[in-house]
Design an enzyme around this catalytic site. Structure first.
Site, PDB file in Angstrom:
ATOM      1  N   ALA A  72      17.570  -7.524  32.760  1.00  0.00           N
ATOM      2  CA  ALA A  72      17.936  -9.370  33.461  1.00  0.00           C
ATOM      3  C   ALA A  72      16.632  -9.678  34.017  1.00  0.00           C
ATOM      4  CB  ALA A  72      18.742  -8.814  34.018  1.00  0.00           C
ATOM      5  N   SER A  73      16.357 -10.121  35.123  1.00  0.00           N
ATOM      6  CA  SER A  73      14.988 -10.677  35.953  1.00  0.00           C
ATOM      7  C   SER A  73      13.849  -9.806  36.471  1.00  0.00           C
ATOM      8  CB  SER A  73      15.348 -11.478  36.836  1.00  0.00           C
ATOM      9  OG  SER A  73      16.668 -12.609  36.977  1.00  0.00           O
ATOM     10  N   ILE A  74      14.238  -8.842  35.813  1.00  0.00           N
ATOM     11  CA  ILE A  74      12.872  -8.134  35.854  1.00  0.00           C
ATOM     12  C   ILE A  74      12.071  -8.739  34.284  1.00  0.00           C
ATOM     13  CG2 ILE A  74      11.759  -5.751  35.451  1.00  0.00           C
ATOM     14  CD1 ILE A  74      13.950  -4.412  36.784  1.00  0.00           C
ATOM     15  N   LYS A  76      11.443 -11.228  34.181  1.00  0.00           N
ATOM     16  CA  LYS A  76      10.547 -12.449  34.607  1.00  0.00           C
ATOM     17  C   LYS A  76       8.799 -12.739  35.493  1.00  0.00           C
ATOM     18  CE  LYS A  76      14.251 -15.802  36.779  1.00  0.00           C
ATOM     19  NZ  LYS A  76      15.595 -14.880  36.600  1.00  0.00           N
TER      20      LYS A  76
END
Length: 388
Positions: A72-74, A76
């Site tokens: 997921a947002s890792i 980014k």
């Protein structure tokens, strides 16, 4: 008489291990987590490592240090690092308009006036874009905007069209709002490099570090952790689709999306990888960026680049390029020193870089949302700083 330095370090590491293991054991015993991998490095040396619980409860598979997680947002910070490499190469400018690469991406302000979104706005979440799971922004829901977590098979071009059809929340650069901005940045990277985002990230980030397990696909499905969500009396296994209620609003998941080659490479949520790979990437930043980036670029990334706007939403915390930055620990109510970088991932992850104490900490779990912002994350950080 003081202890020799080596003995003092050994005692501190022993205390750290005991405190961290207690936090992990508590989360597993209380059935708040199904499994986790926690890695702690200090000054580049791995001082504690633990894989605990189950990677797949129904299959009886224990968690291992090389377990692969949906990130997921890792995703980014990894995509941001790739973009900053292109900035250093002079191929992307922080103040360039997004339309230089994506000419049809022109979301408008609520009064229907035009707005100029620049690359730096995407990296700092000051673009005026949003996420569909925020309950107070149903324009994204009506437009069918994907957050990069669900709707397998969706193309980037179609999602960009949907995003652009919804109004911006504010003029770019005037406020802060967590958003799909990194998906648009992924589109910019694809347009500039001429290859899918996954290939660009491999060439710019993972291959130079010798990392093979972190990508927009899963190298070895037998090592992929099952995905769970908070429930009572124990976390529930996510099915083909899952709806999780969060403080922000309802978040939709499709865990099988990572297997669909037709799904666009979401720059904000699309990768999978191991704790060891993530530690290697983050500790590269802590050490100053080589061989990926210059110390000057990393210094810029590690300071608040959001114009002070994030502090209005979360006191004591700004936003650099790719992560939040603690600007005032007392206001933030955290044990981290000023300048600490941190973020997480909605599949159940948290991480932080504390440059003052030389710490890089990665805690990947297979449990949404406990592993991202539940009691476990608080217990873990408190244990680490109590031991220090």
């Amino acid at each position: 008489m003081s202890l020799p330095l080596e003995m003092a370090d050994a005692d501190r590491n022993s205390s750290l291990a005991a405190a961290v293991d207690a936090a992990i054991t508590s989360a597993l015993d209380d059935k708040r987590l199904v499994g986790t991998v926690v890695l702690i490095a200090r000054d580049g040396e791995l001082v504690h490592r633990r894989a605990a619980g189950l990677a797949d409860r129904e299959g009886g598979l224990p968690m291992r240090e090389d377990t692969i997680f949906r990130l997921a947002s890792i995703t980014k910070p990894i995509v941001t690092i790739a973009a900053m490499r292109l900035v250093e190469q002079g191929r992307i400018g922080l103040d360039d308009p997004v339309t230089r690469w994506l000419p049809d991406f022109r979301p408008r302000l609520p009064d229907d006036s035009e707005a100029i979104i620049r690359i730096r706005h995407l990296m700092t979440h000051t673009s005026g874009l949003s996420y569909s799971f925020f309950e107070d922004d149903d324009a994204y829901a009506r437009a069918g905007v994907s957050d990069g977590l669900a709707e397998p098979g969706l193309t980037l071009a179609e999602n960009l069209r949907r995003i652009a059809s919804a109004p911006l929340r504010f003029a770019p650069g005037s406020d802060w709002q967590y958003s799909v901005a990194m998906d648009i940045l992924g589109g910019v990277i694809e347009a500039e490099t001429g290859v899918p985002l996954g290939e660009a990230v491999a060439e710019l980030v993972t291959k130079p570090l010798g990392l093979a397990d972190t990508a927009f696909s899963v190298r070895d499905r037998s090592r992929l952790a099952a995905a769970y969500m908070d429930a009572s009396p124990e976390p529930a296994l996510m099915g083909e689709e899952a709806l999780v209620m969060s403080l922000m609003g309802p978040i939709r998941f499709a865990p099988s999306r990572i297997f669909d080659p037709a799904s666009y490479h979401s720059g904000g949520a699309g990768m999978a990888g191991t704790a060891g790979n993530i530690l290697a990437i983050l500790d590269t930043i802590r050490r100053g960026g080589a061989p990926l980036l210059s110390t000057e670029t990393v210094g810029m990334m590690m300071t608040d680049q959001a114009g002070g706007h994030r502090q209005q939403h979360e006191p004591g915390s700004g936003f650099g390029f790719g992560w939040s930055v603690i600007t005032n620990p007392a206001e933030a109510g955290v044990p981290f020193p000023k300048g600490t970088l941190k973020w997480g991932g909605v599949y159940g992850h948290s991480w932080f870089i504390d440059p003052v104490n030389g710490l890089t900490v990665v805690a990947l779990t297979n449990t949404t949302l406990e592993g991202m912002w539940g009691k476990f994350t608080v217990d873990l950080r408190e244990a680490i700083y109590a031991a220090l």
